[in-house]
Design an enzyme around this catalytic site. Structure first.
Site, PDB file in Angstrom:
ATOM      1  N   SER A   9       6.996   1.695 -11.139  1.00  0.00           N
ATOM      2  CA  SER A   9       7.751   0.231 -10.457  1.00  0.00           C
ATOM      3  C   SER A   9       9.034   0.169 -11.013  1.00  0.00           C
ATOM      4  O   SER A   9       9.878   1.252 -11.493  1.00  0.00           O
ATOM      5  CB  SER A   9       6.933  -1.111 -10.817  1.00  0.00           C
ATOM      6  OG  SER A   9       7.953  -1.450 -10.055  1.00  0.00           O
ATOM      7  N   ASP A  69       2.906   2.156  -0.031  1.00  0.00           N
ATOM      8  CA  ASP A  69       3.690   0.886  -1.078  1.00  0.00           C
ATOM      9  C   ASP A  69       4.983   0.955   0.115  1.00  0.00           C
ATOM     10  O   ASP A  69       5.575   1.105   0.409  1.00  0.00           O
ATOM     11  CB  ASP A  69       4.272   1.862  -2.573  1.00  0.00           C
ATOM     12  CG  ASP A  69       4.697   1.202  -3.051  1.00  0.00           C
ATOM     13  OD1 ASP A  69       5.387  -0.022  -2.747  1.00  0.00           O
ATOM     14  OD2 ASP A  69       5.728   1.407  -4.568  1.00  0.00           O
ATOM     15  N   HIS A 115       1.443   0.386  -4.594  1.00  0.00           N
ATOM     16  CA  HIS A 115       2.147   0.852  -5.359  1.00  0.00           C
ATOM     17  C   HIS A 115       1.286   1.277  -6.337  1.00  0.00           C
ATOM     18  O   HIS A 115       1.732   1.662  -7.562  1.00  0.00           O
ATOM     19  CB  HIS A 115       2.355  -0.853  -5.300  1.00  0.00           C
ATOM     20  CG  HIS A 115       3.900  -1.026  -6.258  1.00  0.00           C
ATOM     21  ND1 HIS A 115       5.494  -0.553  -6.363  1.00  0.00           N
ATOM     22  CD2 HIS A 115       4.072  -1.888  -7.324  1.00  0.00           C
ATOM     23  CE1 HIS A 115       6.089  -0.635  -7.655  1.00  0.00           C
ATOM     24  NE2 HIS A 115       5.100  -0.889  -7.897  1.00  0.00           N
TER      25      HIS A 115
END
Length: 749
Positions: free
Chosen positions: A605, A686, A718
């Site tokens: 991320s 995601d 994610h």
């Protein structure tokens, strides 16, 4: 105590395993002794019976995972669930168990894989749990600790539900609330009853179109309530009411809201919900609501009454009611659109007084317990009441720990007792429950970097005397881990401040040897590495491969004051990057046992963003290889993300208003400097950072002739959550980084 039958079966299993071990040891290196030991342990009756000789991804993923435990009203037992995955059987088991708070011994209640969410009813013998049906319906099942195997159905609900909460109203009468998705007409949604569509078309008139890992649909989250009543020795559900029908409100707030977004008392419900007048893609503003309920067996629900605090316009969470149902508290942020603003504690001394002037802030107190000019400048993640209702108990990230504090509501603002007092030490508090009726002691569920589940009793009056009820891994010993492996490191940041990092060494660490470095950058970015367990990014897994793992908390991290969090705004690749450069130099100069010539960096991320930022800047050249999981390649690409308030806030506004900032900190601008080998991981579900970001990274790497690989999962978001997928993830990641630092190949992919 185990029956003779169980003992006999255990002895037979033990003999089989010994024979299997002998055969396996003769058969060559493919045999995984640790996995077999773990598999045998998972078949036993004690959660503490498993043992590993080395902590590996297989052990991480197949070890029993306990939920937080809830004590019965008498403080005799605590109920919890435990799930275990077998890579040999490719199967997950789920059990409901009760643990004796006195002895720490566990007893199996049911191993039906379709069961979940056990709750105590009115004493220490009867339990209520959920059972998912093949038709998509949910059964409310009642079982007994005294009569294991004897259970009955107290009610059937025509769809999937979760987040059950109970409140005793009187003898044989219990208020019950739960959440589930509702059809637009207010009835409980059942996916299996949805009419078959002739077209796959989706048409939207406003965003959000997708959220986290799902397309937005007409179904919305809602709270239902009813009455459980005991008649002729059996409990039954008498009625069901949708508390949010025809209100336009939704709670729990997607995508992560759950029990922390509502509460139940003997006189009603409280909950938080996003402001229905504002688009949730561009706004975080929430309101607090109260529903007065005089009869849980009757409907329709009274209209929710809104409390709107003019000075608090941001996200809200953790609404709770006091044990006597007269007071309430919740958390709310000040700024709309800033999801990482500091949570303020709001206390409502009297629900009744507040209802007389509902719609105004009269009767609600924003507790003055800290700001940016005081030492205690922290943001609570949750709050609850003490059993006697005289204290608030916030959980707060503080310098690498998720800590439980107490705030005395009876003390004046000037008294020291009104300021937060720490109740727990090192580790991560997950859940706080009253130990028993009539006592102020607390039953706490927590984790650490070496233990995936610890149950502890803490007396707020004497927190130093905390007592451990049960450690799932015997303080890490079952994982072959030790607290001696974990330490702290502080180094100078980009300017006049110190940056904190957690350090995890191999279990066989020696000061006389040198180890490769795994530099792990957290996501968020307004988040932090804490002393908590994870089955996704677990530092100990990398340490046991032979790395010294260093997990820094640079500018933007939580737990070091709100000013430190806010400082990343408009500076994603600025101060945080300089902090990380300084951290690497500190390691090089002050940790002689770390071989910085054999260093790798990994991140997901925002951590993935930083891998791409490394690639384009000087620090990227010091690493032998990088791992970027679901990271940001192009800042303008975040306009395709779901929650637009996030990039808008962190860059100073939408793209057309803050174009220079969006472009300044975009890694794609520096692809001409990329040269370090990199593994790119990006998943198809995601929708926070769409897969086009990962594909763009890989295309650049390949076109530039840089050694690279691309890993994707079609059924993950994610995060990588499925056990078999996670094992592949760990195998590919470890093989990749080990190759570049001279450590052994982990195993074939």
């Amino acid at each position: 105590m185990a029956s003779s039958k169980v003992v006999s079966i255990s002895l037979i299993l033990a003999a089989c395993v010994i024979a299997f071990l002998y055969i396996g040891l003769q058969s060559g290196p493919r045999f995984d002794v640790g996995s077999v030991i773990a598999e045998f342990a998972n078949s036993g009756t004690s959660d503490r019976s498993f043992h590993a000789d080395k902590f590996t991804p297989e052990i991480l993923l197949s070890a029993p995972r306990r939920s937080p435990a809830v004590p019965d009203p008498n403080g005799k037992f605590a109920v919890y669930t435990v799930s275990t995955y077998s890579f040999q059987l490719n199967k997950k088991t789920t059990e409901i168990k009760v643990i004796s708070i006195k002895s720490g011994q566990s007893t199996l209640i049911t191993n039906d894989v379709a069961t979940s969410e056990p709750n105590w009813l009115q004493d220490d013998t009867e339990l209520l749990w959920l059972k998912e049906g093949d038709d998509g319906a949910t059964k409310l099942v009642v079982g007994s600790v005294d009569k294991i195997g004897e259970a009955y159905v107290a009610g059937i609900l025509p769809g999937a539900i979760s987040n059950v909460k109970l409140k005793l109203l009187g003898p044989d009468r219990i208020a019950i609330a739960w959440t589930g998705q509702s059809w637009p007409n207010g009835t409980l949604y059942n996916q299996q009853q949805e009419p078959k569509r002739r077209s796959t078309a989706r048409l939207y008139d406003q965003t959000m179109v997708r959220h986290w890992d799902k397309y937005v649909t007409p179904q919305k989250n809602a709270i239902w309530y009813g009455l459980l009543q005991k008649s002729r020795g059996k409990w039954g559900l008498t009625s069901v009411t949708n508390a949010l029908q025809d209100t336009g409100l939704e709670t729990p707030i997607p995508p992560f809201g759950g029990k922390d977004h509502f509460d139940i008392s003997s006189t009603g419900l409280v909950f938080v919900a996003k402001d229905p007048k504002l688009n949730p893609a561009f706004n975080t503003k929430c309101n607090f609501y109260h529903v007065q309920i005089s009869d849980f067996s009757a409907g329709p629900a009274p209209k929710p009454e809104k409390l709107e605090l003019k000075t608090l316009q941001g996200a809200a969470s953790s609404p709770v009611l006091s044990p006597d149902s007269k007071s309430a508290a919740f958390l709310q942020m000040q700024q709309n659109g800033y999801e990482s603003d500091r949570n303020r504690l709001v206390y409502i001394p009297s629900i009744a007084a507040l209802r007389e002037k509902i719609g105004s802030s009269t009767g609600a107190q924003i507790l003055d317990i800290g700001d940016q000019d005081t030492e205690w400048d922290r943001s609570p993640s949750s709050v609850s009441f003490s059993p006697d209702g005289t204290m608030l108990l916030p959980v707060v990230v503080d310098k690498g720990d998720d800590v439980l504090f107490k705030i005395d509501l009876t003390a004046s603002v000037a008294e020291p007792a009104h300021q937060p007092q720490r109740l727990t030490g090192s580790g991560s508090v997950l859940d706080v429950q009253p130990l028993k009726t009539g006592s102020n002691e607390l039953f706490i569920s927590s984790t650490s970097l070496i233990d995936n589940s610890v149950y502890t009793i803490v007396d707020p009056a004497q927190p130093a005397g905390a007592r451990t009820v049960s450690s799932n891994s015997r303080n890490g010993a079952s994982f072959a881990l030790s607290s001696d492996q974990v330490s702290d490191m502080w180094f100078k940041g980009a300017s006049a401040y110190q940056v904190h990092a957690l350090v995890v060494k191999p279990s066989n660490f020696s000061e006389n040897q040198r180890y490769p470095l795994a530099y792990m950058i957290h996501g968020g970015p307004q988040s932090a590495w804490t002393r908590s367990w994870s089955t996704r990014w677990n530092p100990a897994v990398f340490a046991e491969q032979g790395y010294v793992v260093i997990c820094p908390n640079p500018t933007g991290s939580t737990g070091y004051g709100q000013a430190f969090v806010d400082a990343i705004t408009g500076s994603w690749g600025g101060a945080p990057y300089e902090d990380l450069v300084n951290g690497f130099e500190h390691i090089r100069e002050h940790l002689p046992y770390v071989d910085t010539d054999r260093a790798v960096a990994l991140g997901a991320s925002y951590g993935g963003y930083m891998m791409n930022w490394f690639q384009g800047h000087a620090l990227g050249r010091v690493f032998k290889a990088l791992v970027c999981h679901d990271g940001v390649f192009s800042m303008p690409g975040q306009m395709s993300s779901d929650e637009q308030y996030f990039p808008n806030h962190d860059t100073g506004g939408p793209y057309w208003e803050s174009m220079d900032t969006w472009q300044k900190w975009s890694p794609h601008r520096f692809t001409g400097n990329w040269s370090t080998p990199m593994l790119v991981i990006h998943n198809e579900l995601d929708y926070r950072l769409p897969i086009s970001e990962g594909l763009a990274m890989f295309n650049v790497l390949q076109e530039r002739g840089i050694e690279s690989r691309f890993l994707t999962f079609s059924d993950e978001n994610h995060w990588v959550l499925k056990d078999e997928n996670s094992l592949v993830w760990h195998t590919v990641v470890l093989n990749w980084i080990n190759k570049f630092v001279g450590l052994p190949h982990y195993k074939d992919e």
